[in-house]
Write an enzyme that holds these catalytic residues in place. Sequence first.
Site, mmCIF file in Angstrom:
data_model
loop_
_atom_site.group_PDB
_atom_site.id
_atom_site.type_symbol
_atom_site.label_atom_id
_atom_site.label_comp_id
_atom_site.label_asym_id
_atom_site.label_seq_id
_atom_site.Cartn_x
_atom_site.Cartn_y
_atom_site.Cartn_z
ATOM 1 N N GLU A 1 0.857 -1.189 0.000
ATOM 2 C CA GLU A 1 0.000 0.000 0.000
ATOM 3 C C GLU A 1 0.891 1.236 0.000
ATOM 4 O OE1 GLU A 1 -2.501 1.529 -0.798
ATOM 5 O OE2 GLU A 1 -4.086 1.300 0.692
ATOM 6 N N ASP A 2 0.446 2.266 -0.706
ATOM 7 C CA ASP A 2 1.239 3.494 -0.763
ATOM 8 C C ASP A 2 1.223 4.236 0.570
ATOM 9 O OD1 ASP A 2 -1.448 4.127 -0.967
ATOM 10 O OD2 ASP A 2 -1.260 5.354 -2.770
ATOM 11 N N ASP B 1 -3.766 6.564 5.685
ATOM 12 C CA ASP B 1 -4.231 7.869 6.180
ATOM 13 C C ASP B 1 -5.202 7.575 7.328
ATOM 14 O OD1 ASP B 1 -5.733 10.298 6.398
ATOM 15 O OD2 ASP B 1 -5.084 10.907 4.430
#
Length: 194
Positions: A114-115, A118
């Site tokens: 996953e980048d 948040d």
Amino acid sequence: MSESATSTGALGPDHGYGPDIDYVLLSEEQIQAKIAELAAQIADDYAGKEVLLVGVLKGAVLFMSDFARALQLPTQMEFMAVSSYGSATSSSGVVRILKDLDRDITDKHVLVLEDIIDSGLTLSWLLKNLGGRAPASLEVCALLRKPDAVKVEVPVKYIGFDIPNEFVVGYGLDYAERYRDLPYIATLKPEVYQ
Ligand SMILES: Nc1nc2c(ncn2[C@@H]2O[C@H](COP(=O)(O)O)[C@@H](O)[C@H]2O)c(=O)[nH]1
Ligand SMILES: [Mg+2]
């Protein structure tokens, strides 16, 4: 494993986006060094196993590409695309599959790439979804996490950098589909959003 990020101040190659960049949070060198570190740790943890990497599109595409080449293990690659944003810069918590995996993951050692985490809502949903498909193991490697933005605690074994609660672009991350091609991670000037 995580590390706090600091501003480098140096812009580096800007792909023509230079005027929009406020400051560089993580340089290309910092990102590549971290990927090498994560790959070495994960190669140790998965020694003797074949890993199925699941990249979450589109944000993790550069991370997947560099990580798969750094990981000295036999790997297979799959991609999933999910949508989780209600507006351009904040998560709605409503997740929709735009592209599913092309194969069954039963009995596979799945590592989700996953980048950024948040709120954690997207990943929380994704882990429940993939966990229901009976993989042999299921772990997450996220390049970035915003500890001050997390709304749902998600079990993430591998984390590259903890960053401040700011909207960032570059290295796969976009704003309105731009900036993904930057080799570093940066913030944008406020006027870009107007
Ligand atoms: N370009 C950016 N995309 C971001 C940023 N923070 C989050 N995101 C995108 O949302 C999902 C995950 O969000 P979550 O709130 O459900 O955890 C992430 O995969 C990105 O695609 C950001 O700062 N810049
Ligand atoms: Mg993502």
